[in-house]
Design a protein around this motif. Structure first.
Motif, PDB file in Angstrom:
ATOM      1  N   ALA A   1       0.846  -1.202   0.000  1.00 23.39           N
ATOM      2  CA  ALA A   1       0.000   0.000   0.000  1.00 23.39           C
ATOM      3  C   ALA A   1       0.877   1.247   0.000  1.00 23.39           C
ATOM      4  O   ALA A   1       0.584   2.225  -0.703  1.00 23.39           O
ATOM      5  CB  ALA A   1      -0.920   0.000   1.218  1.00 23.39           C
ATOM      6  N   GLY A   2       1.968   1.207   0.764  1.00 21.07           N
ATOM      7  CA  GLY A   2       2.888   2.344   0.804  1.00 21.07           C
ATOM      8  C   GLY A   2       3.479   2.619  -0.581  1.00 21.07           C
ATOM      9  O   GLY A   2       3.529   3.761  -1.029  1.00 21.07           O
ATOM     10  N   GLY A   3       3.898   1.548  -1.261  1.00 27.56           N
ATOM     11  CA  GLY A   3       4.473   1.705  -2.593  1.00 27.56           C
ATOM     12  C   GLY A   3       3.466   2.299  -3.566  1.00 27.56           C
ATOM     13  O   GLY A   3       3.786   3.187  -4.360  1.00 27.56           O
ATOM     14  N   LEU A   4       2.213   1.836  -3.498  1.00 26.74           N
ATOM     15  CA  LEU A   4       1.167   2.355  -4.383  1.00 26.74           C
ATOM     16  C   LEU A   4       0.900   3.826  -4.076  1.00 26.74           C
ATOM     17  O   LEU A   4       0.770   4.653  -4.984  1.00 26.74           O
ATOM     18  CB  LEU A   4      -0.111   1.535  -4.207  1.00 26.74           C
ATOM     19  N   TYR A   5       0.844   4.124  -2.792  1.00 26.38           N
ATOM     20  CA  TYR A   5       0.602   5.497  -2.348  1.00 26.38           C
ATOM     21  C   TYR A   5       1.688   6.416  -2.919  1.00 26.38           C
ATOM     22  O   TYR A   5       1.396   7.470  -3.492  1.00 26.38           O
ATOM     23  CB  TYR A   5       0.605   5.513  -0.828  1.00 26.38           C
ATOM     24  N   ALA A   6       2.950   5.991  -2.771  1.00 27.30           N
ATOM     25  CA  ALA A   6       4.074   6.806  -3.236  1.00 27.30           C
ATOM     26  C   ALA A   6       3.982   7.060  -4.737  1.00 27.30           C
ATOM     27  O   ALA A   6       4.233   8.168  -5.205  1.00 27.30           O
ATOM     28  CB  ALA A   6       5.392   6.117  -2.902  1.00 27.30           C
ATOM     29  N   HIS A   7       3.573   6.025  -5.497  1.00 24.92           N
ATOM     30  CA  HIS A   7       3.549   6.166  -6.950  1.00 24.92           C
ATOM     31  C   HIS A   7       2.261   6.794  -7.459  1.00 24.92           C
ATOM     32  O   HIS A   7       2.078   6.943  -8.660  1.00 24.92           O
ATOM     33  CB  HIS A   7       3.776   4.808  -7.615  1.00 24.92           C
ATOM     34  N   SER A   8       1.333   7.114  -6.557  1.00 26.48           N
ATOM     35  CA  SER A   8       0.173   7.880  -7.027  1.00 26.48           C
ATOM     36  C   SER A   8       0.348   9.346  -6.652  1.00 26.48           C
ATOM     37  O   SER A   8       0.034  10.235  -7.421  1.00 26.48           O
ATOM     38  CB  SER A   8      -1.127   7.307  -6.457  1.00 26.48           C
ATOM     39  N   LYS A   9       0.908   9.605  -5.457  1.00 29.64           N
ATOM     40  CA  LYS A   9       1.119  10.991  -5.015  1.00 29.64           C
ATOM     41  C   LYS A   9       2.383  11.597  -5.657  1.00 29.64           C
ATOM     42  O   LYS A   9       2.520  12.804  -5.704  1.00 29.64           O
ATOM     43  CB  LYS A   9       1.264  11.037  -3.494  1.00 29.64           C
ATOM     44  N   GLN A  10       3.301  10.762  -6.053  1.00 29.89           N
ATOM     45  CA  GLN A  10       4.600  11.154  -6.625  1.00 29.89           C
ATOM     46  C   GLN A  10       5.473  11.919  -5.631  1.00 29.89           C
ATOM     47  O   GLN A  10       6.496  12.481  -5.998  1.00 29.89           O
ATOM     48  CB  GLN A  10       4.417  12.003  -7.896  1.00 29.89           C
ATOM     49  N   PHE A  11       5.024  12.003  -4.414  1.00 29.12           N
ATOM     50  CA  PHE A  11       5.813  12.682  -3.389  1.00 29.12           C
ATOM     51  C   PHE A  11       5.491  12.029  -2.045  1.00 29.12           C
ATOM     52  O   PHE A  11       4.333  11.786  -1.725  1.00 29.12           O
ATOM     53  CB  PHE A  11       5.459  14.172  -3.339  1.00 29.12           C
ATOM     54  N   ILE A  12       6.537  11.703  -1.276  1.00 28.45           N
ATOM     55  CA  ILE A  12       6.288  11.192   0.073  1.00 28.45           C
ATOM     56  C   ILE A  12       7.200  11.920   1.044  1.00 28.45           C
ATOM     57  O   ILE A  12       8.308  12.330   0.699  1.00 28.45           O
ATOM     58  CB  ILE A  12       6.534   9.663   0.193  1.00 28.45           C
ATOM     59  N   SER A  13       6.702  12.091   2.268  1.00 29.39           N
ATOM     60  CA  SER A  13       7.561  12.658   3.307  1.00 29.39           C
ATOM     61  C   SER A  13       7.275  11.906   4.601  1.00 29.39           C
ATOM     62  O   SER A  13       6.183  11.332   4.761  1.00 29.39           O
ATOM     63  CB  SER A  13       7.279  14.143   3.487  1.00 29.39           C
ATOM     64  N   PRO A  14       8.227  11.875   5.531  1.00 25.56           N
ATOM     65  CA  PRO A  14       8.046  11.101   6.752  1.00 25.56           C
ATOM     66  C   PRO A  14       6.783  11.496   7.503  1.00 25.56           C
ATOM     67  O   PRO A  14       6.154  10.655   8.147  1.00 25.56           O
ATOM     68  CB  PRO A  14       9.295  11.437   7.570  1.00 25.56           C
ATOM     69  N   GLU A  15       6.388  12.755   7.395  1.00 22.69           N
ATOM     70  CA  GLU A  15       5.204  13.213   8.135  1.00 22.69           C
ATOM     71  C   GLU A  15       3.939  12.446   7.751  1.00 22.69           C
ATOM     72  O   GLU A  15       3.035  12.292   8.555  1.00 22.69           O
ATOM     73  CB  GLU A  15       4.987  14.708   7.892  1.00 22.69           C
ATOM     74  N   GLY A  16       3.902  12.005   6.493  1.00 24.72           N
ATOM     75  CA  GLY A  16       2.715  11.302   6.020  1.00 24.72           C
ATOM     76  C   GLY A  16       2.537   9.925   6.650  1.00 24.72           C
ATOM     77  O   GLY A  16       1.481   9.312   6.536  1.00 24.72           O
ATOM     78  N   PHE A  17       3.577   9.418   7.310  1.00 27.32           N
ATOM     79  CA  PHE A  17       3.520   8.063   7.883  1.00 27.32           C
ATOM     80  C   PHE A  17       3.626   8.095   9.401  1.00 27.32           C
ATOM     81  O   PHE A  17       4.190   7.203  10.016  1.00 27.32           O
ATOM     82  CB  PHE A  17       4.637   7.193   7.301  1.00 27.32           C
ATOM     83  N   GLY A  18       3.105   9.152   9.983  1.00 21.94           N
ATOM     84  CA  GLY A  18       3.224   9.308  11.442  1.00 21.94           C
ATOM     85  C   GLY A  18       2.172   8.523  12.198  1.00 21.94           C
ATOM     86  O   GLY A  18       1.422   7.718  11.637  1.00 21.94           O
ATOM     87  N   PHE A  19       2.148   8.775  13.474  1.00 18.68           N
ATOM     88  CA  PHE A  19       1.231   8.107  14.388  1.00 18.68           C
ATOM     89  C   PHE A  19      -0.228   8.290  13.957  1.00 18.68           C
ATOM     90  O   PHE A  19      -1.029   7.369  14.027  1.00 18.68           O
ATOM     91  CB  PHE A  19       1.460   8.672  15.795  1.00 18.68           C
ATOM     92  N   MET A  20      -0.544   9.515  13.467  1.00 17.34           N
ATOM     93  CA  MET A  20      -1.943   9.776  13.110  1.00 17.34           C
ATOM     94  C   MET A  20      -2.405   8.884  11.965  1.00 17.34           C
ATOM     95  O   MET A  20      -3.567   8.501  11.908  1.00 17.34           O
ATOM     96  CB  MET A  20      -2.135  11.248  12.729  1.00 17.34           C
ATOM     97  N   LYS A  21      -1.485   8.563  11.045  1.00 11.68           N
ATOM     98  CA  LYS A  21      -1.866   7.678   9.946  1.00 11.68           C
ATOM     99  C   LYS A  21      -2.204   6.285  10.507  1.00 11.68           C
ATOM    100  O   LYS A  21      -3.191   5.671  10.097  1.00 11.68           O
ATOM    101  CB  LYS A  21      -0.722   7.585   8.918  1.00 11.68           C
ATOM    102  N   SER A  22      -1.381   5.800  11.446  1.00 10.49           N
ATOM    103  CA  SER A  22      -1.671   4.497  12.070  1.00 10.49           C
ATOM    104  C   SER A  22      -3.031   4.519  12.742  1.00 10.49           C
ATOM    105  O   SER A  22      -3.817   3.578  12.628  1.00 10.49           O
ATOM    106  CB  SER A  22      -0.603   4.144  13.103  1.00 10.49           C
ATOM    107  N   VAL A  23      -3.299   5.614  13.465  1.00  8.01           N
ATOM    108  CA  VAL A  23      -4.583   5.720  14.167  1.00  8.01           C
ATOM    109  C   VAL A  23      -5.730   5.703  13.168  1.00  8.01           C
ATOM    110  O   VAL A  23      -6.746   5.029  13.379  1.00  8.01           O
ATOM    111  CB  VAL A  23      -4.628   7.006  15.027  1.00  8.01           C
ATOM    112  N   GLU A  24      -5.535   6.409  12.059  1.00 10.67           N
ATOM    113  CA  GLU A  24      -6.576   6.452  11.037  1.00 10.67           C
ATOM    114  C   GLU A  24      -6.944   5.034  10.577  1.00 10.67           C
ATOM    115  O   GLU A  24      -8.114   4.691  10.446  1.00 10.67           O
ATOM    116  CB  GLU A  24      -6.032   7.268   9.869  1.00 10.67           C
ATOM    117  N   ILE A  25      -5.913   4.205  10.369  1.00 15.29           N
ATOM    118  CA  ILE A  25      -6.176   2.836   9.894  1.00 15.29           C
ATOM    119  C   ILE A  25      -6.862   2.015  10.992  1.00 15.29           C
ATOM    120  O   ILE A  25      -7.776   1.248  10.729  1.00 15.29           O
ATOM    121  CB  ILE A  25      -4.871   2.142   9.440  1.00 15.29           C
ATOM    122  N   VAL A  26      -6.400   2.225  12.243  1.00  9.61           N
ATOM    123  CA  VAL A  26      -7.023   1.508  13.356  1.00  9.61           C
ATOM    124  C   VAL A  26      -8.500   1.886  13.463  1.00  9.61           C
ATOM    125  O   VAL A  26      -9.355   1.021  13.683  1.00  9.61           O
ATOM    126  CB  VAL A  26      -6.285   1.806  14.689  1.00  9.61           C
TER     127      VAL A  26
END
Lengths: 327, 235
Positions: free
Chosen positions: A227-252
């Motif tokens: 999913a991370g790889g797909l996300y990166a290749h659709s947004k064409q830009f990734i930064s560490p902030e996008g994978f923080g604690f809040m993202k984990s909480v969102e999935i939970v």
């Protein structure tokens, strides 16, 4: 006609590929949201294997996603930067297709390996303790990425080729749903549910509980990496902030809203919770408050998940006329 | 069948079992009795490999199995019915029984045949096959826990306090059923607080206190001796 799981998978894959021929006609904004929905479905369904079916509370899914995203994006930018200059039309050749597949798989496998390294020692822990360890892991990954200058550091990684089309994303959606369902409905896959229900009883009937917990973790992490790889290749830009604690909480939250161990509910929750911020754009600042409130209300009213509760009620309504009303 | 020599076990630094030796023969019910906290449950868990053994020998059919994991022991024919009716509450009764076939990887007709045989032995379960295990009554749960352990035809059964929290009538029923299992040639190690009932169906008994065996002998003898009853069995 009853559709078996294998033909279901084939149909879904065909639909995903077929759908991607229609996407040029779609509005770019709408297509983007569709792809976000797909990525979130992969994340939620794979986390549901760990949290819902195997009953191990992980708060580090965004960490595995980051591992996959950075691995795949790092590989594909490297390759495309080198090859693009030499081959004309590389972006749209079948070489690009192969490169993307390999990059995605590399991301998934590295995420799975990370899952194994984190899971094997820490899955002896239970409940809150495991949640804390996985939370810590997610933060470690984020901080590490912030400090890796070669991967862009805090500025992020840009110039990732836009390879994640509708077909790619929904193809993987089909694969993750098929894998999780096939796994938990197989005879040996019932072991996941057994481990969740009662660990001592599971051991007593000869289930190697550690092996089951670690494999749930590894498989879940693999798909988070994809999913991370797909996300990166659709947004064409990734930064560490996008994978923080809040993202984990969102999935939970998606897993809890959908109902732990209820794949259909979790898919629905991923769709709703991805669309909700778009609908609520005018009140975007209050989104996190809304999430938190939602979680509290959910836990108080239907701890087994909103969609599980609704599903059962619907079944009750459907069954009523046949049985001549409730007793 | 099962032979335990000088076993020590516990939870981390806490030593609970301080050198226990016992043996159980096929077709024999051996009682393990003692007060709350004397180490009965811990001993059963240690024998079954659910908690690690720190020292001592365990022999299953003359084969040393000390240090084996629970799943390996289950495949070898040792079944533990854990305390508190540890069932898979989210699964149906039928699925619980199916999980019972896991140690021997039973499937298809063979598994169905075993489950059918157990439905004959425990008729109450047959009517509830499609119900969720969490919805059963206490007695039915205990029956299910025992039935699940029997699916894979174990040679030795470790029963941990099957009578706890059940009405007297149900206790009698459970003990009856355990008594019948003996005739099937299974070796049974039964940990219980219900001393009278247990000693009536057991052939021999071990009395535990603070992680040690303080007394052992034929069950009938222990049942008769008033002094023993007073001193160890809280009478």
């Amino acid at each position: 006609m009853k559709i078996g799981p294998k033909s279901g998978l084939a149909l879904a894959l065909a639909a995903a590929v077929g759908g991607s021929f229609l996407t040029p006609r779609l509005d770019a904004y709408f297509l983007n949201i569709l792809i976000d929905v797909g990525v979130n479905i992969i994340l939620a369904v794979s986390l549901n294997l760990i949290n819902g079916y195997a009953g191990q509370f992980s708060l580090g899914h965004a960490g595995f996603m980051a591992v996959g995203a950075y691995t795949a994006a790092g590989l594909s930018t490297l390759v495309s930067a080198n090859l693009l200059a030499r081959f004309h039309g590389f972006e749209h050749s079948c070489w690009a297709f192969g490169c993307f597949l390999l990059a995605l798989l590399a991301g998934g496998l590295l995420a799975a390996l990370t899952g194994f390294l984190v899971g094997a020692p820490s899955l002896r822990l239970k409940g809150d303790y495991l949640a804390i360890v996985t939370l810590g892991f997610g933060e470690i990954i984020r901080v590490l990425l912030q400090n890796f200058e070669s991967l862009g550091g805090a500025r992020g990684l840009s110039g990732i080729p836009p390879w994640a089309t509708f077909g790619w994303v929904y193809g993987w959606v089909a694969i993750v749903i098929f894998t999780v369902l096939a796994l938990v409905h197989s005879t040996s896959g019932r072991g996941f549910l057994a481990v969740r229900d009662d660990e001592i009883a599971a051991q007593a009937v000869g289930i190697n509980t550690t092996q089951y917990k670690v494999s749930a973790f590894v498989i879940g992490a693999f798909f988070a990496g994809i999913a991370g790889g797909l996300y990166a290749h659709s947004k064409q830009f990734i930064s560490p902030e996008g994978f923080g604690f809040m993202k984990s909480v969102e999935i939970v939250v998606m897993v809890i809203l959908g109902g732990m161990g209820n794949t259909a509910g979790v898919i629905l929750a991923a769709v709703v919770l991805t669309l909700l911020p778009e609908v609520l754009r005018p009140v975007a600042a209050y989104r996190m408050i809304l999430y938190s409130l939602l979680l509290i209300v959910m836990m108080l009213t239907c701890p087994r998940g909103l969609f599980t509760a609704l599903g059962e009620r619907a079944k009750g309504w459907l069954a009523r006329p046949k049985n001549g009303g409730p007793p | 069948m099962l032979k335990v020599v000088n076993l020590r076990a516990g939870y981390g630094p806490l030593q609970v079992i301080n050198g226990v030796s016992l043996r159980v023969q096929p077709g024999e019910i051996v009682a393990l009795i003692g007060a709350n906290g004397s180490g009965k449950s811990t001993l059963l868990k240690a024998i079954a490999g659910v908690i690690p053994q720190t020292e001592g020998r365990v022999l299953l059919r003359d084969q040393p199995v000390a240090g084996w994991t629970a799943d390996r022991l289950a495949r070898r024919g040792l079944a533990l019915v854990p305390e508190g009716r540890a069932l898979f509450h989210g699964m149906s009764v039928l699925d619980n029984l199916r999980m019972g076939g896991y140690p021997k990887r039973l499937a298809g007709a063979r598994l169905a045949e075993r489950i059918e045989a157990l439905c004959v032995r425990f008729p109450a379960l047959r009517e509830k096959l499609s119900q969720r295990a969490g919805e059963l009554s206490g007695g039915q749960r205990q029956m299910l826990a025992i039935a699940r352990a029997l699916v894979s035809e174990p040679e030795i059964l470790l029963l941990d306090e099957p009578s706890t929290g059940l009405a007297p009538l149900l206790v009698a029923e459970i003990f009856d059923c355990i008594g019948q299992l003996r005739q099937a040639g299974i070796a049974i190690l039964l940990a219980e607080q219900n001393v009278q009932g247990t000693l009536r169906i057991a052939s021999r008994a071990y009395v535990m206190q603070t992680g040690r065996i303080v007394l052992n002998g034929p069950a009938a003898e222990l049942l008769r001796s008033e002094e023993i009853q007073r001193a160890y069995l809280g009478k």
